[in-house]
Design a protein around this motif. Structure first.
Motif, PDB file in Angstrom:
ATOM      1  N   LEU A 147      48.001  39.866  32.874  1.00 52.84           N
ATOM      2  CA  LEU A 147      47.455  39.239  31.864  1.00 52.84           C
ATOM      3  C   LEU A 147      46.255  40.695  32.073  1.00 52.84           C
ATOM      4  O   LEU A 147      46.426  40.527  33.651  1.00 52.84           O
ATOM      5  CB  LEU A 147      46.811  37.670  31.348  1.00 52.84           C
ATOM      6  N   ALA A 155      42.046  34.643  29.906  1.00 51.11           N
ATOM      7  CA  ALA A 155      43.688  35.250  30.680  1.00 51.11           C
ATOM      8  C   ALA A 155      43.884  33.810  31.562  1.00 51.11           C
ATOM      9  O   ALA A 155      45.127  33.739  31.326  1.00 51.11           O
ATOM     10  CB  ALA A 155      42.841  36.172  31.391  1.00 51.11           C
ATOM     11  N   GLN A 156      42.732  33.726  32.375  1.00 50.66           N
ATOM     12  CA  GLN A 156      43.181  32.657  33.061  1.00 50.66           C
ATOM     13  C   GLN A 156      43.488  30.804  32.884  1.00 50.66           C
ATOM     14  O   GLN A 156      44.159  30.666  32.676  1.00 50.66           O
ATOM     15  CB  GLN A 156      42.072  31.628  34.288  1.00 50.66           C
ATOM     16  N   ALA A 197      46.522  32.156  31.484  1.00 49.50           N
ATOM     17  CA  ALA A 197      47.853  31.595  32.848  1.00 49.50           C
ATOM     18  C   ALA A 197      48.293  30.547  32.842  1.00 49.50           C
ATOM     19  O   ALA A 197      48.871  30.663  33.576  1.00 49.50           O
ATOM     20  CB  ALA A 197      47.079  32.422  33.973  1.00 49.50           C
ATOM     21  N   ILE A 208      46.556  38.322  37.131  1.00 48.09           N
ATOM     22  CA  ILE A 208      45.768  38.886  36.233  1.00 48.09           C
ATOM     23  C   ILE A 208      44.895  39.470  36.876  1.00 48.09           C
ATOM     24  O   ILE A 208      44.830  39.774  38.119  1.00 48.09           O
ATOM     25  CB  ILE A 208      44.126  37.002  36.382  1.00 48.09           C
TER      26      ILE A 208
END
Length: 293
Positions: A234, A248-249, A252, A263
């Motif tokens: 990501l 993004a986390q 993920a 990431i």
């Protein structure tokens, strides 16, 4: 939108034709450098552009160029939702175009395939691999990835036209549903979107709007990442819109089946303007790590 530069002299750009899984004739571009191998094998990166974009566009080809110099074959495809095609397309059918591009690459000897999508293209990449877990695909890269284009991002659009964006969004969805139920699903609706302190209106058919942005749409990255088994990179940015490392986390955290999840935040705008080499480096480094699994 950033201005596109001419193709560099040390990169070869070639028009290609491919056929989607459902038989549609599609096109795109193959981008190569002097070296055709990466790590001893032929690697093909299939690029998926963002909203209303094209195969040769900002945020795509400037990243493909440095990857081509590293020995990767890059293929940037036009899809059924490229440009104005977005206005009448069905998100649920996009995987058919990606499948055709993967077949094109494998038929031409690709030994390693990476599906690389930016913005809406990132959701498309997650949708494709999450739906199919295609064994021909070795890794997936989600650049500037929205967790949920479907509801969360679309609701925010209505802040430009209403003090109650949630209600405005729900009413807009219902109006589109009503048109479809009345047999008028191909009529255009005007989706408001805040841009640079003003408002733009995106024309879409009622059917197309529902396929991308209704609660029942398939257009949400976090609906598909839990199903992806292959390595996942990501690449969020922290200086434009809401595609931040935190988002993004969130994505993920859903990728429970992926064999590797990383990431790599990049300080850049939504098109990664001026940081294309950094994004290419992150992609190449990730592919090398995938090889060592």
């Amino acid at each position: 939108m950033p201005v596109m530069e001419p193709t560099p002299d040390d990169v070869t750009l070639r028009a290609i034709n491919y056929k989607s899984e459902d038989g549609k004739r599609m096109d795109g571009f193959e981008i190569t450098g002097e070296s055709t191998t990466f790590g001893g094998d032929e690697t093909c990166v299939i690029f998926l552009h963002g909203l209303r974009g094209f195969a040769l566009g900002a945020g795509i080809t400037p990243i493909a160029y440095p990857l081509a110099r590293r020995g990767m074959r890059c293929v940037s495809i036009n899809k059924r939702n490229s440009g104005k095609g977005y206005e009448t397309s069905d998100f649920a059918e996009i995987d058919r175009d990606i499948a055709g591009a993967v077949e094109w690459a494998t038929d031409r000897g690709a030994e390693r395939i990476v599906v690389w999508g930016r913005s809406l293209g990132a959701t498309e990449a997650a949708y494709y691999q999450g739906k199919h877990n295609d064994p021909a695909v070795d890794a997936v890269v989600l650049a500037a990835p929205f967790a949920d284009i479907r509801e969360r991002s679309t609701r925010s659009y209505f802040e430009a036209v209403s003090d109650d964006p949630d209600t405005a969004y729900k009413e807009f969805v219902q109006e589109a549903r009503d048109l479809v139920e009345e047999g008028r699903g191909t009529e255009l609706v005007a989706l408001p979107r805040p841009v640079d302190g003003g408002i733009e209106y995106i024309p879409m058919t009622a059917e197309s709007f529902l396929s991308y942005r209704s609660p029942e749409s398939k257009c949400a990255t976090i609906d598909w990442t839990p199903k992806i088994e292959k390595p996942l990179l990501l690449v969020p940015h922290a200086t434009d819109r809401n595609v931040t490392p935190d988002e993004a986390q969130e994505i993920a955290n859903t990728a429970e089946r992926s064999s590797l999840v990383e990431i790599r935040p990049i300080e850049a705008d939504h098109f990664f303007t001026g940081t294309e080499d950094t994004v290419a480096d992150a992609t190449a480094e990730f592919v090398r790590r995938v090889d060592n699994l």
